[in-house]
Scaffold this motif. Structure first.
Motif, short mmCIF file in Angstrom:
data_model
loop_
_atom_site.label_atom_id
_atom_site.label_comp_id
_atom_site.label_asym_id
_atom_site.label_seq_id
_atom_site.Cartn_x
_atom_site.Cartn_y
_atom_site.Cartn_z
N LEU A 119 25.82 6.35 -56.23
CA LEU A 119 26.68 7.46 -55.80
C LEU A 119 27.09 7.32 -54.34
O LEU A 119 28.14 7.83 -53.93
N ASN A 120 26.30 6.60 -53.54
CA ASN A 120 26.64 6.35 -52.14
C ASN A 120 27.32 5.00 -51.94
O ASN A 120 27.55 4.59 -50.80
N ILE A 146 23.04 11.90 -63.53
CA ILE A 146 24.01 11.58 -62.48
C ILE A 146 24.73 12.84 -62.02
O ILE A 146 24.93 13.06 -60.81
N ARG A 193 25.91 16.48 -52.84
CA ARG A 193 27.09 17.14 -52.29
C ARG A 193 26.69 18.24 -51.31
O ARG A 193 27.35 18.52 -50.33
N ALA A 250 28.60 6.01 -63.04
CA ALA A 250 28.84 6.69 -61.77
C ALA A 250 30.19 6.33 -61.17
O ALA A 250 30.59 6.91 -60.15
N GLU A 260 24.81 14.23 -58.25
CA GLU A 260 26.11 14.45 -57.59
C GLU A 260 26.10 15.82 -56.90
O GLU A 260 26.52 15.97 -55.75
N SER A 293 30.92 3.59 -59.69
CA SER A 293 30.52 3.11 -58.37
C SER A 293 31.06 1.72 -58.07
O SER A 293 31.30 0.92 -58.98
#
Length: 315
Positions: free
Chosen positions: A199-200, A307, A315, A261, A311, A263
């Motif tokens: 996610l990053n 996921i 956030r 994701a 998220e 990603s």
């Protein structure tokens, strides 16, 4: 109040599994005491339950005796990821051994039924695959993982000695890799590590070549298995494997998380940690036969839900 309402103690109730268990027990109309020292558990996991008049949160460390009156005890208290249980290995052993002694002593005094959250780690780096409950394991007693592995094995010994010596009503469940919402993003477990990295858009770190295998059970399935086990007859003590028998390589898991994701993460490889098991997969024939239980949530669906949780959290 329902006639079937029970007073239930959940140790480690602020943790990943414990918080899901507390929520499910409340939904079924029980009176729940959530006990945690919040070393790895989080108050935020159970804050939404505080308005329920049948929910009570207690800060306590099970290495010290506890005096409450309940009908059932679920003993889930212990750091469960290598990052956390290796941070203070002596404390980990004390939680497993002294904690088991204290909870068994409590159960003996009040004649409560008690569930022990044991682990697939009792099998160590297994020479038998998949692992049935009859397999005694292949464990290094002096390695960096031993505080957890041998601590849980000793706890099982204590449970069965209390069963034989005091006719205590026990349930010993060996829990395999479980994932889902309420996981700690910093716990060092493979699913949460990969999701946070993906996610990053950071490189996903695989230890070893990624060919080692694991089986991943979604948390809702695991909780259902625990509750069916606890509701089963007193003659069925376990140990019983609770996990998903579908096996994946760590590399397959990483690629699936990157895809789900959306990603741009790459994959990097690091040396395999000491005593890390090469393969892990439960034989769940006993759970199917005695509990009519098997996991229903596939890895793809479970990862999507997890996921989404991360998220929102990030956030």
């Amino acid at each position: 109040m329902k006639q079937t309402q029970k007073k239930i103690l959940v140790t480690g109730g602020g943790g990943f599994l414990g918080s899901h268990l507390c929520e499910r027990l409340l939904k079924e109309g029980n009176d729940v005491i959530c006990l945690d020292n919040f070393f790895t558990g989080s108050r935020s996991n159970v804050l939404h339950l505080l308005d329920n008049p049948f929910f009570e949160m207690m800060r306590h460390d099970i290495t010290f005796p506890l005096y409450v009156e309940v009908d059932e005890i679920y003993n889930l208290a212990c750091p469960a990821s290598p990052v956390h249980y290796q941070f203070n290995p002596v404390k980990t052993i004390k939680t497993n051994v002294h904690g088991a002694i204290n909870m068994l002593g409590l159960a003996k005094r009040i004649r409560a039924k008690i569930f022990q959250a044991s682990t697939s780690e009792v099998y160590g780096d297994p020479a038998v695959h998949p692992q049935p409950e009859t397999y005694w394991g292949h464990v290094n007693p002096i390695g960096i993982r031993s505080c957890y592995d041998e601590g849980k094995r000793c706890a099982e010994t204590l449970f069965f000695d209390y069963y034989r010596q005091h006719s205590l009503r026990i349930k010993v469940g060996r829990i395999f890799n479980t994932y889902g919402p309420n996981m700690n993003p910093d716990d060092g477990r493979v699913v949460s590590n990969f999701i946070v990295q993906a996610l990053n858009n950071r490189p996903i770190t695989i230890y070893g070549d990624g060919s080692q295998t694991r089986s991943f059970c979604y948390v809702d399935d695991l909780i259902e298995g625990i509750l069916r086990f606890m509701a089963s007859g007193d003659d069925f003590t376990g140990p019983v494997n609770l996990g998903n028998p579908t096996e994946f390589t760590i590399l397959e898991l990483a690629r699936q998380i990157i895809d789900l994701a959306g990603s741009g993460s790459s994959i990097v490889f690091e040396p395999l940690p000491e005593d890390d098991p090469r393969q892990r997969r439960p034989d769940i024939r006993l759970a199917k036969e005695r509990l009519n239980w098997e996991p229903r949530v596939g890895l793809g669906e479970g990862l999507r839900r997890t996921i989404e949780y991360f998220e929102n959290l990030l956030r």
